[in-house]
Design a protein around this motif. Structure first.
Motif, PDB file in Angstrom:
ATOM      1  N   MET A   1       0.832  -1.199   0.000  1.00 49.59           N
ATOM      2  CA  MET A   1       0.000   0.000   0.000  1.00 49.59           C
ATOM      3  C   MET A   1       0.872   1.257   0.000  1.00 49.59           C
ATOM      4  O   MET A   1       0.661   2.180  -0.787  1.00 49.59           O
ATOM      5  N   MET A   2       1.868   1.280   0.882  1.00 54.98           N
ATOM      6  CA  MET A   2       2.747   2.439   0.963  1.00 54.98           C
ATOM      7  C   MET A   2       3.516   2.630  -0.344  1.00 54.98           C
ATOM      8  O   MET A   2       3.666   3.750  -0.833  1.00 54.98           O
ATOM      9  N   SER A   3       3.990   1.543  -0.908  1.00 55.22           N
ATOM     10  CA  SER A   3       4.727   1.610  -2.175  1.00 55.22           C
ATOM     11  C   SER A   3       3.859   2.207  -3.279  1.00 55.22           C
ATOM     12  O   SER A   3       4.310   3.078  -4.040  1.00 55.22           O
ATOM     13  N   ASP A   4       2.620   1.766  -3.364  1.00 59.12           N
ATOM     14  CA  ASP A   4       1.698   2.295  -4.376  1.00 59.12           C
ATOM     15  C   ASP A   4       1.446   3.785  -4.159  1.00 59.12           C
ATOM     16  O   ASP A   4       1.454   4.568  -5.115  1.00 59.12           O
ATOM     17  N   TYR A   5       1.224   4.191  -2.923  1.00 62.26           N
ATOM     18  CA  TYR A   5       0.948   5.598  -2.631  1.00 62.26           C
ATOM     19  C   TYR A   5       2.169   6.461  -2.950  1.00 62.26           C
ATOM     20  O   TYR A   5       2.036   7.548  -3.501  1.00 62.26           O
ATOM     21  N   ILE A   6       3.348   5.983  -2.583  1.00 60.64           N
ATOM     22  CA  ILE A   6       4.572   6.742  -2.843  1.00 60.64           C
ATOM     23  C   ILE A   6       4.741   6.973  -4.341  1.00 60.64           C
ATOM     24  O   ILE A   6       4.990   8.099  -4.782  1.00 60.64           O
ATOM     25  N   LYS A   7       4.596   5.921  -5.121  1.00 61.16           N
ATOM     26  CA  LYS A   7       4.766   6.038  -6.571  1.00 61.16           C
ATOM     27  C   LYS A   7       3.793   7.067  -7.155  1.00 61.16           C
ATOM     28  O   LYS A   7       4.183   7.933  -7.939  1.00 61.16           O
ATOM     29  N   GLU A   8       2.548   6.976  -6.774  1.00 65.71           N
ATOM     30  CA  GLU A   8       1.515   7.883  -7.276  1.00 65.71           C
ATOM     31  C   GLU A   8       1.790   9.327  -6.853  1.00 65.71           C
ATOM     32  O   GLU A   8       1.676  10.260  -7.658  1.00 65.71           O
ATOM     33  N   GLN A   9       2.172   9.511  -5.612  1.00 65.73           N
ATOM     34  CA  GLN A   9       2.360  10.864  -5.094  1.00 65.73           C
ATOM     35  C   GLN A   9       3.665  11.498  -5.558  1.00 65.73           C
ATOM     36  O   GLN A   9       3.740  12.719  -5.678  1.00 65.73           O
ATOM     37  N   GLU A  10       4.676  10.691  -5.830  1.00 70.06           N
ATOM     38  CA  GLU A  10       5.902  11.253  -6.401  1.00 70.06           C
ATOM     39  C   GLU A  10       5.595  11.912  -7.744  1.00 70.06           C
ATOM     40  O   GLU A  10       6.098  13.001  -8.034  1.00 70.06           O
ATOM     41  N   LYS A  11       4.766  11.277  -8.557  1.00 63.53           N
ATOM     42  CA  LYS A  11       4.385  11.865  -9.845  1.00 63.53           C
ATOM     43  C   LYS A  11       3.581  13.147  -9.623  1.00 63.53           C
ATOM     44  O   LYS A  11       3.800  14.153 -10.314  1.00 63.53           O
ATOM     45  N   LEU A  12       2.678  13.137  -8.656  1.00 65.03           N
ATOM     46  CA  LEU A  12       1.888  14.327  -8.361  1.00 65.03           C
ATOM     47  C   LEU A  12       2.779  15.469  -7.881  1.00 65.03           C
ATOM     48  O   LEU A  12       2.593  16.621  -8.288  1.00 65.03           O
ATOM     49  N   VAL A  13       3.770  15.162  -7.043  1.00 62.56           N
ATOM     50  CA  VAL A  13       4.712  16.192  -6.581  1.00 62.56           C
ATOM     51  C   VAL A  13       5.440  16.803  -7.772  1.00 62.56           C
ATOM     52  O   VAL A  13       5.591  18.026  -7.870  1.00 62.56           O
ATOM     53  N   TRP A  14       5.895  15.960  -8.682  1.00 64.12           N
ATOM     54  CA  TRP A  14       6.561  16.457  -9.886  1.00 64.12           C
ATOM     55  C   TRP A  14       5.632  17.412 -10.644  1.00 64.12           C
ATOM     56  O   TRP A  14       6.038  18.493 -11.079  1.00 64.12           O
ATOM     57  N   MET A  15       4.371  17.026 -10.821  1.00 66.31           N
ATOM     58  CA  MET A  15       3.421  17.845 -11.572  1.00 66.31           C
ATOM     59  C   MET A  15       3.127  19.168 -10.859  1.00 66.31           C
ATOM     60  O   MET A  15       3.058  20.232 -11.505  1.00 66.31           O
ATOM     61  N   LEU A  16       2.961  19.113  -9.548  1.00 66.48           N
ATOM     62  CA  LEU A  16       2.695  20.340  -8.801  1.00 66.48           C
ATOM     63  C   LEU A  16       3.902  21.280  -8.859  1.00 66.48           C
ATOM     64  O   LEU A  16       3.751  22.496  -9.012  1.00 66.48           O
ATOM     65  N   LYS A  17       5.098  20.709  -8.755  1.00 66.42           N
ATOM     66  CA  LYS A  17       6.309  21.529  -8.870  1.00 66.42           C
ATOM     67  C   LYS A  17       6.426  22.153 -10.264  1.00 66.42           C
ATOM     68  O   LYS A  17       6.820  23.300 -10.423  1.00 66.42           O
ATOM     69  N   ALA A  18       6.083  21.370 -11.286  1.00 69.57           N
ATOM     70  CA  ALA A  18       6.129  21.893 -12.664  1.00 69.57           C
ATOM     71  C   ALA A  18       5.131  23.036 -12.838  1.00 69.57           C
ATOM     72  O   ALA A  18       5.428  24.022 -13.529  1.00 69.57           O
ATOM     73  N   TYR A  19       3.986  22.934 -12.208  1.00 69.42           N
ATOM     74  CA  TYR A  19       2.996  23.990 -12.284  1.00 69.42           C
ATOM     75  C   TYR A  19       3.547  25.287 -11.673  1.00 69.42           C
ATOM     76  O   TYR A  19       3.315  26.381 -12.197  1.00 69.42           O
ATOM     77  N   LEU A  20       4.281  25.153 -10.587  1.00 76.05           N
ATOM     78  CA  LEU A  20       4.810  26.342  -9.888  1.00 76.05           C
ATOM     79  C   LEU A  20       6.017  26.964 -10.594  1.00 76.05           C
ATOM     80  O   LEU A  20       6.337  28.121 -10.333  1.00 76.05           O
TER      81      LEU A  20
END
Length: 155
Positions: A135-154
């Motif tokens: 579960m943690m592995s799945d969440y980490i993978k998904e959220q790492e991509k989201l962090v990248w996208m949010l950083k790209a937006y900023l």
């Protein structure tokens, strides 16, 4: 002594404690995402309003999964908002309507969640708790991509 799914009871209870802190942090991140979804204003309203809804819907699913995982390893999930406020490692974000500030706030929250989940992933591995680790592995993978996208937006 083992619990009913064959995990060490002491190690499971230690995981329950950290999963409850994670659950609390997810609940605050969820409410922060709802808040910025409701209160966003400005030039990027339409795109951010939709993105924030996508984010809070995903967080709501994960809140439920974390609580059910706590129950699966024979713990009791926290279930009062006062407990969430007390145990969360993410602060409430109040009064945010600016898009950049909203994205930055969510980005900070997801960065915190990833760190917490990495710690729980390691703890779950030590406890031979494959369910929590996966579960943690799945969440980490998904959220790492989201962090990248949010950083790209900023940027």
């Amino acid at each position: 002594m083992s619990n009913s799914i064959g995990l060490d009871s002491q190690k499971s209870q230690a995981l329950v404690s950290n999963l409850n802190t994670l659950l609390s942090s997810y609940q605050i991140q969820y409410m922060n995402a709802r808040s910025v979804h409701w209160n966003i204003k400005g030039r990027n309203f339409f795109e951010l309003h939709v993105k924030f809804e996508e984010i809070y819907n995903q967080l709501l699913l994960q809140v439920d999964e974390i609580a059910e995982r706590i129950l699966t390893i024979e713990g009791t999930p926290l279930h009062a908002f006062s407990d969430y406020l007390e145990h969360s490692k993410i602060n409430e974000a109040k009064g945010i309507s600016d898009g950049q500030e909203a994205v930055r706030s969510l980005l900070d929250g997801f960065t915190t969640l990833i760190k917490m989940q990495r710690d729980i992933l390691e703890q779950a591995g030590d406890a031979s708790d494959e369910g929590t680790a996966a579960m943690m592995s799945d969440y980490i993978k998904e959220q790492e991509k989201l962090v990248w996208m949010l950083k790209a937006y900023l940027a």
